[in-house]
Design an enzyme around this catalytic site. Structure first.
Site, PDB file in Angstrom:
ATOM      1  N   GLY A  60       0.709  -1.316   0.136  1.00  0.00           N
ATOM      2  CA  GLY A  60      -0.044  -0.065  -0.050  1.00  0.00           C
ATOM      3  C   GLY A  60       0.887   1.278  -0.148  1.00  0.00           C
ATOM      4  O   GLY A  60       1.876   1.238   0.216  1.00  0.00           O
ATOM      5  N   GLN A  65       2.659  10.085   2.214  1.00  0.00           N
ATOM      6  CA  GLN A  65       4.188   9.567   2.268  1.00  0.00           C
ATOM      7  C   GLN A  65       4.918  10.193   1.192  1.00  0.00           C
ATOM      8  O   GLN A  65       6.178   9.948   1.137  1.00  0.00           O
ATOM      9  CB  GLN A  65       4.053   7.935   2.087  1.00  0.00           C
ATOM     10  CG  GLN A  65       3.668   7.091   3.504  1.00  0.00           C
ATOM     11  CD  GLN A  65       3.503   5.711   3.223  1.00  0.00           C
ATOM     12  OE1 GLN A  65       2.590   5.076   2.529  1.00  0.00           O
ATOM     13  NE2 GLN A  65       4.497   4.907   3.617  1.00  0.00           N
ATOM     14  N   CYS A 110       7.278  -0.056   6.853  1.00  0.00           N
ATOM     15  CA  CYS A 110       6.891   0.838   6.450  1.00  0.00           C
ATOM     16  C   CYS A 110       8.148   1.689   5.502  1.00  0.00           C
ATOM     17  O   CYS A 110       9.018   1.718   5.550  1.00  0.00           O
ATOM     18  CB  CYS A 110       6.229   1.944   7.517  1.00  0.00           C
ATOM     19  SG  CYS A 110       5.730   3.707   6.623  1.00  0.00           S
ATOM     20  N   LEU A 111       7.490   2.403   4.170  1.00  0.00           N
ATOM     21  CA  LEU A 111       8.379   2.768   3.365  1.00  0.00           C
ATOM     22  C   LEU A 111       8.921   4.045   4.041  1.00  0.00           C
ATOM     23  O   LEU A 111       9.927   4.603   3.672  1.00  0.00           O
ATOM     24  CB  LEU A 111       7.784   3.130   2.098  1.00  0.00           C
ATOM     25  CG  LEU A 111       7.585   1.870   1.206  1.00  0.00           C
ATOM     26  CD1 LEU A 111       6.530   2.252  -0.190  1.00  0.00           C
ATOM     27  CD2 LEU A 111       8.634   0.987   0.816  1.00  0.00           C
ATOM     28  N   HIS A 153      -3.263   0.193   8.394  1.00  0.00           N
ATOM     29  CA  HIS A 153      -1.847   0.771   8.387  1.00  0.00           C
ATOM     30  C   HIS A 153      -1.989   2.025   7.419  1.00  0.00           C
ATOM     31  O   HIS A 153      -1.292   2.896   7.695  1.00  0.00           O
ATOM     32  CB  HIS A 153      -0.851  -0.224   7.665  1.00  0.00           C
ATOM     33  CG  HIS A 153       0.462   0.138   7.459  1.00  0.00           C
ATOM     34  ND1 HIS A 153       1.495  -0.112   8.268  1.00  0.00           N
ATOM     35  CD2 HIS A 153       0.967   1.190   6.342  1.00  0.00           C
ATOM     36  CE1 HIS A 153       2.729   0.450   7.830  1.00  0.00           C
ATOM     37  NE2 HIS A 153       2.341   1.167   6.789  1.00  0.00           N
ATOM     38  N   GLU A 154      -2.625   1.990   6.276  1.00  0.00           N
ATOM     39  CA  GLU A 154      -2.804   3.263   5.287  1.00  0.00           C
ATOM     40  C   GLU A 154      -3.534   4.225   5.950  1.00  0.00           C
ATOM     41  O   GLU A 154      -3.509   5.353   5.752  1.00  0.00           O
ATOM     42  CB  GLU A 154      -3.275   2.893   4.051  1.00  0.00           C
ATOM     43  CG  GLU A 154      -2.534   1.826   3.468  1.00  0.00           C
ATOM     44  CD  GLU A 154      -1.074   2.085   3.177  1.00  0.00           C
ATOM     45  OE1 GLU A 154      -0.436   0.947   3.204  1.00  0.00           O
ATOM     46  OE2 GLU A 154      -0.627   3.087   3.227  1.00  0.00           O
ATOM     47  N   HIS A 157      -1.917   6.301   8.543  1.00  0.00           N
ATOM     48  CA  HIS A 157      -1.000   7.409   7.740  1.00  0.00           C
ATOM     49  C   HIS A 157      -1.693   8.668   7.550  1.00  0.00           C
ATOM     50  O   HIS A 157      -1.288   9.870   7.420  1.00  0.00           O
ATOM     51  CB  HIS A 157      -0.309   6.773   6.198  1.00  0.00           C
ATOM     52  CG  HIS A 157       0.893   5.972   6.507  1.00  0.00           C
ATOM     53  ND1 HIS A 157       1.911   6.461   7.024  1.00  0.00           N
ATOM     54  CD2 HIS A 157       1.090   4.807   5.968  1.00  0.00           C
ATOM     55  CE1 HIS A 157       2.843   5.548   7.008  1.00  0.00           C
ATOM     56  NE2 HIS A 157       2.310   4.561   6.154  1.00  0.00           N
TER      57      HIS A 157
HETATM   58  O1  LIG Z   1       2.081   2.440   4.000  1.00  0.00           O
HETATM   59  C1  LIG Z   1       2.485   1.778   3.285  1.00  0.00           C
HETATM   60  N1  LIG Z   1       3.618   1.267   3.218  1.00  0.00           N
HETATM   61  O2  LIG Z   1       4.618   1.949   4.153  1.00  0.00           O
HETATM   62  C2  LIG Z   1       4.256   0.409   2.366  1.00  0.00           C
HETATM   63  C3  LIG Z   1       5.284  -0.733   3.128  1.00  0.00           C
HETATM   64  N2  LIG Z   1       4.776  -1.531   3.973  1.00  0.00           N
HETATM   65  C4  LIG Z   1       4.188  -2.673   3.599  1.00  0.00           C
HETATM   66  O3  LIG Z   1       3.943  -2.863   2.448  1.00  0.00           O
HETATM   67  C5  LIG Z   1       3.661  -3.306   4.859  1.00  0.00           C
HETATM   68  C6  LIG Z   1       4.421  -4.441   5.474  1.00  0.00           C
HETATM   69  C7  LIG Z   1       3.868  -5.048   6.434  1.00  0.00           C
HETATM   70  C8  LIG Z   1       2.449  -4.816   6.860  1.00  0.00           C
HETATM   71  C9  LIG Z   1       1.724  -3.919   6.381  1.00  0.00           C
HETATM   72 CL1  LIG Z   1       0.396  -3.441   7.173  1.00  0.00          CL
HETATM   73  C10 LIG Z   1       2.400  -3.232   5.309  1.00  0.00           C
HETATM   74 CL2  LIG Z   1       1.360  -1.705   4.617  1.00  0.00          CL
HETATM   75 NI    NI Z   2       3.496   2.672   5.868  1.00  0.00          NI
END
Ligand SMILES: O=CN(O)CCNC(=O)c1cccc(Cl)c1Cl
Ligand code: NI
Length: 183
Positions: A60, A65, A110-111, A153-154, A157
């Site tokens: 996501g 971000q 998270c990126l 998670h999104e 943000h």
């Molecule tokens: O906000 C989005 N990111 O930061 C993208 C990178 N993180 C992931 O892909 C990720 C990895 C593990 C658990 C979740 Cl829930 C997510 Cl979202």
């Molecule tokens: Ni994230």
């Protein structure tokens, strides 16, 4: 296209802001932002493109971000025959949720966080969400499993919350009595 250099990292104030609702119908600019978020997610899951453009994979990506404080995110989670979740969400909200919680045994990443942060991130196990799509049409979904976790998670943000805010400082690998690990 969005590259890693366009993604802001922890410490940048925008990550701690509450993002603004988006006017509907989407302006051309907001539509392009939404599409670019999904484009990044798809590119990052394509081995060739991820390697070519040095993209960290993600399921996501939320507008804050890329330093755009608007309530927009994209999620793409591959499935066996069809995607488990494939959405661009505008002004998303959780309208109801289970008492039961869940978490990923491997934690979250998270990126916008350039370091591994250990620990269980408790999430609602099942959620009912509402959001608008690119055409400004309202949609409703019931999510569970990784789609539910990713949505939360999104959505975090968009509210200035980072996944590690949910980890229990004293005992990061403690799961509360309501939480069942996801697979
Ligand atoms: O906000 C989005 N990111 O930061 C993208 C990178 N993180 C992931 O892909 C990720 C990895 C593990 C658990 C979740 Cl829930 C997510 Cl979202
Ligand atoms: Ni994230």
């Amino acid at each position: 296209m969005i590259l890693m250099k366009d993604i802001i990292r922890e410490g940048h104030p925008t990550l701690r802001q509450v993002a603004k609702e988006v006017a509907l119908p989407l302006s051309e600019e907001d539509r392009k932002i939404a599409e670019s978020l999904m484009e990044y997610v798809l590119n990052s899951q394509n081995d060739e493109l991820a390697e070519k453009y040095d993209l960290r994979p993600g399921i996501g990506l939320a507008a804050p971000q890329i330093n755009v404080s608007k309530r927009i995110f994209a999620i793409y989670i591959e499935g066996e025959d069809e995607p488990e979740l494939d959405i661009i969400a505008i002004n998303p909200k959780i309208v109801s949720h289970s008492v039961e919680q869940t978490f990923l045994g491997s934690g979250e990443g998270c990126l916008s966080v350039d370091r591994p942060v250990e620990g269980y991130v408790p999430r609602y196990a099942r959620i009912t969400i509402e959001a608008y799509d690119l055409d400004g049409k309202k949609f409703k979904k019931r999510l569970r499993g990784l789609p539910a976790i990713a949505f939360q998670h999104e959505l975090d943000h968009l509210n200035g919350i980072m996944f590690f805010d949910h980890i229990d400082e004293k005992n990061p690998l403690k799961a509360n009595e309501f939480a069942q690990p996801l697979e």
